[in-house]
Design a protein around this motif. Structure first.
Motif, PDB file in Angstrom:
ATOM      1  N   LYS A  41       0.816  -1.212   0.000  1.00 14.82           N
ATOM      2  CA  LYS A  41       0.000   0.000   0.000  1.00 14.82           C
ATOM      3  C   LYS A  41       0.854   1.270   0.000  1.00 14.82           C
ATOM      4  O   LYS A  41       0.331   2.387   0.032  1.00 14.82           O
ATOM      5  N   GLY A  42       2.170   1.092   0.019  1.00 15.22           N
ATOM      6  CA  GLY A  42       3.050   2.252   0.028  1.00 15.22           C
ATOM      7  C   GLY A  42       3.384   2.751   1.414  1.00 15.22           C
ATOM      8  O   GLY A  42       3.823   3.895   1.573  1.00 15.22           O
ATOM      9  N   ALA A  43       3.203   1.914   2.436  1.00 11.45           N
ATOM     10  CA  ALA A  43       3.436   2.335   3.818  1.00 11.45           C
ATOM     11  C   ALA A  43       4.639   1.607   4.407  1.00 11.45           C
ATOM     12  O   ALA A  43       4.882   0.438   4.116  1.00 11.45           O
ATOM     13  N   LEU A  79       7.452   1.793  -5.499  1.00 13.38           N
ATOM     14  CA  LEU A  79       6.528   1.609  -6.619  1.00 13.38           C
ATOM     15  C   LEU A  79       5.160   2.198  -6.312  1.00 13.38           C
ATOM     16  O   LEU A  79       4.552   2.865  -7.152  1.00 13.38           O
ATOM     17  N   ALA A  80       4.665   1.953  -5.118  1.00 18.91           N
ATOM     18  CA  ALA A  80       3.359   2.493  -4.745  1.00 18.91           C
ATOM     19  C   ALA A  80       3.385   4.014  -4.733  1.00 18.91           C
ATOM     20  O   ALA A  80       2.441   4.671  -5.208  1.00 18.91           O
ATOM     21  N   GLU A  81       4.457   4.580  -4.205  1.00 21.62           N
ATOM     22  CA  GLU A  81       4.565   6.047  -4.137  1.00 21.62           C
ATOM     23  C   GLU A  81       4.701   6.666  -5.523  1.00 21.62           C
ATOM     24  O   GLU A  81       4.289   7.811  -5.741  1.00 21.62           O
ATOM     25  N   SER A  82       5.259   5.913  -6.473  1.00 15.61           N
ATOM     26  CA  SER A  82       5.495   6.466  -7.812  1.00 15.61           C
ATOM     27  C   SER A  82       4.208   6.607  -8.623  1.00 15.61           C
ATOM     28  O   SER A  82       4.168   7.349  -9.602  1.00 15.61           O
ATOM     29  N   GLY A  83       3.182   5.868  -8.254  1.00 23.84           N
ATOM     30  CA  GLY A  83       1.937   5.893  -9.013  1.00 23.84           C
ATOM     31  C   GLY A  83       1.978   5.047 -10.270  1.00 23.84           C
ATOM     32  O   GLY A  83       1.043   5.077 -11.076  1.00 23.84           O
ATOM     33  N   LYS A 113      -2.692   7.632  -3.025  1.00 23.25           N
ATOM     34  CA  LYS A 113      -1.871   6.872  -3.971  1.00 23.25           C
ATOM     35  C   LYS A 113      -1.813   5.383  -3.643  1.00 23.25           C
ATOM     36  O   LYS A 113      -1.160   4.617  -4.369  1.00 23.25           O
ATOM     37  N   ALA A 114      -2.449   4.949  -2.568  1.00 20.61           N
ATOM     38  CA  ALA A 114      -2.419   3.531  -2.206  1.00 20.61           C
ATOM     39  C   ALA A 114      -3.044   2.700  -3.324  1.00 20.61           C
ATOM     40  O   ALA A 114      -4.189   2.926  -3.702  1.00 20.61           O
ATOM     41  N   VAL A 135       8.580  -0.129 -14.477  1.00 20.70           N
ATOM     42  CA  VAL A 135       8.435  -0.782 -13.168  1.00 20.70           C
ATOM     43  C   VAL A 135       9.553  -1.790 -12.939  1.00 20.70           C
ATOM     44  O   VAL A 135      10.140  -1.845 -11.851  1.00 20.70           O
ATOM     45  N   MET A 136       9.866  -2.590 -13.959  1.00 25.14           N
ATOM     46  CA  MET A 136      10.944  -3.580 -13.819  1.00 25.14           C
ATOM     47  C   MET A 136      12.277  -2.896 -13.542  1.00 25.14           C
ATOM     48  O   MET A 136      13.099  -3.393 -12.769  1.00 25.14           O
ATOM     49  N   GLU A 137      12.472  -1.743 -14.144  1.00 27.79           N
ATOM     50  CA  GLU A 137      13.706  -0.997 -13.894  1.00 27.79           C
ATOM     51  C   GLU A 137      13.752  -0.500 -12.452  1.00 27.79           C
ATOM     52  O   GLU A 137      14.796  -0.551 -11.793  1.00 27.79           O
TER      53      GLU A 137
END
Length: 715
Positions: free
Chosen positions: A466-468, A601-605, A544-545, A666-668
């Motif tokens: 969830k980005g936490a 990844l979660a924070e990046s959107g 953004k979660a 994302v893979m990068e």
């Protein structure tokens, strides 16, 4: 009666044999439940400090800095034995007690979590306990207006006769309003506010420190407290108003060991003594003895330290909220705990002896013989049916019937509803907290150290998707009889594993509870080791979660993390009768990198959905994500050399499924963390290819399997 060895120590220290009232105080305050006699040396191995920790273990709740002047209060407690004897009131007062721990710190409770553990529901007694425990939690939490945002319901035969009711509470306060249980000044008065004192809950602390027997329901019912959530709501408002106006110098909830526990511990924490005038305690029943007044665990009561000139103002606040209030004593320079009743001294005990004098020790521990992991079972003839069987098991099936009993949106902070990997609440602007709880007891049974580590890792993964990022752990360590060397060995190694994982992820263990003697005389067995935790994490932007289910057709599905032959303790093995076979999951060395990658990844959107892979393995995680739309996946490249059932049902730690429309980017970002593109979102089925084997489940078939527990409860 006091154990002979304890009586000998107390008599020697006091220079005389304690009277019956004094013995009652020692019996409860020196119990395992209150004094952590078997566990204190082990709990000292936890790292309890950190940049955000303002108050760690030892108070009613921990205080964690959130930022911008806001702090979180967090605590965790168990009410296991009472919930077997009287499931409704045992569970309800478990909620009430942990909520008052939060209030006593000056914080308003904003969230609850309830990790629960039951015997199989095909047993009528287990079904009765299950229904009434849920009803008790819902009845209390809903009435006081605190949302239940996350939980767990785990089923195993070992909990028959001894269900576990663990509750986590989180509160919110301004840092300047925080109070503690540490007394401040001799001459200050003690105000008891809230409900009246009756005979309910007598000896609850000592009751919680022994095995349950076949006769527990009749014998121990007087040890069960009776809750009143409407009074609790008034206690919340009255206590917070008194604290907000600066009247309260220290505060303590009346929980285990009742007035004796709260008042003596408050005094001792400030290196002061206390004189209690038991006659001033407002009673519900006539003829109560000083022993009963001191030890009763009647609910909805708070003890406040107040300067003499503010006593009347605090009593006026109590009256305003239609609560009982009385001045029952004062703090003293002399380090004695003295109780006066009807002009006589009913008890006179060195306060430090009472609160800190119980001997603590590591008990003998014996490792079990090396476990035979058994032979691999034959591959299931029907993979589709195997997946459906796992999906419809009590442990994996949707818990919607449970959480729909709860009000999870009251206070309008809830962003993510129950049923997702983590509960999310908005705190300040778009900043918020994410919450997760629970453990996998079967992993811990097979390998206590790795199971303890895995407990932290699984909860951290629930937050990471969830980005936490985790900022504080509270625990509830539920085990059998510590006097048995094999049980104490489980207990010790689970604690060591939990502590090591918490350090690996830089998350302090800030408080909690130990619940031992979880054994039933009726079933002649200890529970499986259950080191349940609550984990709170910080999330920069709750908007953004990522979703927990597939949402965008055409998105690429990526498996993050490595899958191994680790079916030991899995739900799949439990279903096919190999519960104690197989290799238990081990926490990978790259766990920190996996967690960091998922948070970034979660924070990046850049990801549209994410879901932790845990109970039931990849097969279950994929099915759970197919709520709105299907997916076509190929798991052939997930791991070399693994059988089909290993790939589908392994419960290897530190794995997640993510979806994205930008797979290359994302893979990068994932970098060196192992990951595999496994498929695409879309369609009306979940299609799973492994080499030349293909299995398809219609969305309706998945839904029907996942609703099995719901359907059972509606029969």
């Amino acid at each position: 009666m006091l154990p002979e060895d304890d009586l000998k120590i107390i008599t020697e220290k006091m220079g005389r044999e304690p009277n019956l009232v004094e013995q009652g105080c020692f019996l409860n305050l020196w119990s395992e439940h209150c004094s952590y006699r078997s566990s204190a040396p082990l709990l000292k191995t936890f790292t309890t400090t950190g940049d955000k920790v303002i108050i760690g273990p030892g108070d009613d709740a921990a205080i964690i800095s959130f930022g911008n002047g806001w702090v979180l209060a967090i605590g965790m407690e168990s009410h296991n034995h009472p919930s077997y004897v009287d499931p409704y009131n045992g569970a309800a007062t478990g909620v009430g007690g942990i909520v008052r721990d939060i209030i006593s710190m000056g914080a308003r409770p904003i969230a609850l979590m309830d990790p629960l553990y039951f015997g199989p529901l095909n047993n009528p007694k287990n079904l009765y306990l299950f229904e009434h425990i849920i009803e008790g939690i819902a009845g209390y939490g809903n009435c006081i207006g605190v949302p239940v945002v996350r939980g767990e319901a785990f089923f195993d035969e070992s909990y028959s006769g001894n269900p576990l009711v663990n509750v986590v509470a989180v509160g919110l306060a301004r840092e300047e309003n925080v109070v503690t249980a540490c007394s401040q000044k001799a001459g200050n008065k003690l105000v008891l506010m809230g409900s009246t004192t009756g005979r309910d809950g007598l000896g609850g602390a000592s009751f919680a420190s022994r095995d349950l027997s076949e006769d527990s329901e009749a014998e121990d019912r007087p040890s069960i407290q009776i809750g009143d959530p409407f009074t609790e709501k008034l206690v919340i408002e009255a206590t917070l108003e008194a604290i907000g106006k600066g009247y309260v110098k220290s505060c303590r909830d009346l929980g285990a060991a009742g007035l004796a526990g709260a008042s003596s511990e408050m005094a001792a924490k400030g290196n002061l003594g206390m004189k209690i005038i038991a006659d001033n305690v407002i009673l519900r029943e006539s003829g109560m003895t000083p022993y009963e007044i001191l030890i009763a665990e009647s609910q909805e009561r708070m003890l406040l330290e107040v300067e003499p000139e503010n006593v009347d103002a605090v009593l006026d606040i109590a009256k305003k909220y239609d609560l009982n209030g009385s001045m029952i004593g004062e703090l003293t320079e002399e380090l004695n705990y003295t109780v006066q009743f009807q002009g006589e001294i009913a008890a006179d005990i060195p306060v430090k002896l009472l609160t800190e004098g119980a001997p603590t020790f590591e008990r003998p521990s014996t490792a079990p013989d090396e476990r035979d992991i058994g032979d691999k079972p034959e591959l299931p003839a029907d993979l589709k049916q195997a997946i459906i069987d796992v999906l419809s098991s009590h442990n994996v099936a949707s818990k919607r019937w449970i959480y729909r009993q709860y009000d999870h949106e009251v206070q309008v902070r809830t962003v993510t509803k129950p049923g997702d990997d983590a509960g999310i609440l908005r705190i300040d602007g778009n900043e918020g907290i994410a919450l997760s709880c629970g453990c996998n007891p079967r992993h811990t049974l097979l390998d206590p150290y790795s199971g303890g580590k895995g407990t932290v890792v699984e909860n951290a993964m629930n937050l990471a998707v969830k980005g936490a990022r985790g900022i504080a752990i509270v625990d509830c360590l539920n085990f059998g009889n510590p006097e048995r060397p094999d049980i104490y060995w489980q207990f010790k190694h689970a604690i060591l594993g939990l502590g090591d994982a918490a350090r690996d992820l830089s998350i302090p263990v800030v408080g909690g509870n130990v619940s031992l003697y979880n054994e039933s005389g009726e079933f002649k067995t200890a529970i499986v080791p259950t080191p349940s935790i609550g984990l709170a994490g910080y999330i920069k932007d709750v908007t953004k979660a990522p979703a927990g289910v597939f949402s965008n057709e055409g998105d690429t599905i990526i498996l993050v993390g490595s899958t191994a032959d680790e079916l030991g303790g899995s739900e799949y093995y439990n279903i096919i009768g190999k519960k104690n076979d197989g290799k238990a999951p081990q926490v990978p060395e790259n766990i920190t990198a996996v967690v960091d990658a998922l948070i970034s990844l979660a924070e990046s959107g850049k990801i549209t959905a994410s879901h932790d892979v845990s109970l039931g393995g990849i097969a279950v995680a994929l099915a759970e994500m197919c709520e709105k739309t299907g997916a076509e996946v190929d798991l052939s490249n997930v791991a070399e050399g693994l059988r089909t059932d290993d790939i589908l049902f392994s419960e290897s730690y530190a794995r997640a499924l993510i979806t994205t429309s930008e797979p290359d980017a994302v893979m990068e970002m994932i970098g060196e963390v192992p990951c595999t593109v496994i498929g695409t979102v879309g369609g009306n089925t979940l299609s799973i290819q492994i080499e030349d084997s293909k299995t398809e489940l219609a969305l309706e078939e998945i839904k029907e399997a996942r609703e099995s527990l719901m359907n059972l409860m509606m029969e």
